[in-house]
Design a protein around this motif. Structure first.
Motif: not given
Length: 74
Positions: A42-66
């Motif tokens: 969503y962040g990347f599609l909206q053009g808010a690439w910093p939001f998209g980048l931070v959410e991508a990092i959170w994805t990796v963190v959450a996958l590691r926690r899982w």
């Protein structure tokens, strides 16, 4: 409200719900990771690439926690 905004609303709502329920099952941690990935898209599609980048990092963190969460918490 356009489709992109609805998509973003769904993504952040799913993140909130899964985060709130993480203690119940490790599958909610995976759900949170998937919702973070949707938020990133969503962040990347909206053009808010910093939001998209931070959410991508959170994805990796959450996958590691899982991946390290005990199976008995299923």
């Amino acid at each position: 409200m356009d489709r992109l905004t609805l998509f973003g609303l769904f993504a952040v709502t799913a993140m909130l719900v899964c985060y709130a329920l993480e203690d119940r099952s490790r599958w909610f941690v995976l759900g949170f990771a998937c919702a973070c990935a949707l938020g990133s898209i969503y962040g990347f599609l909206q053009g808010a690439w910093p939001f998209g980048l931070v959410e991508a990092i959170w994805t990796v963190v959450a996958l590691r926690r899982w991946s390290i969460r005990p199976q008995s918490m299923a």
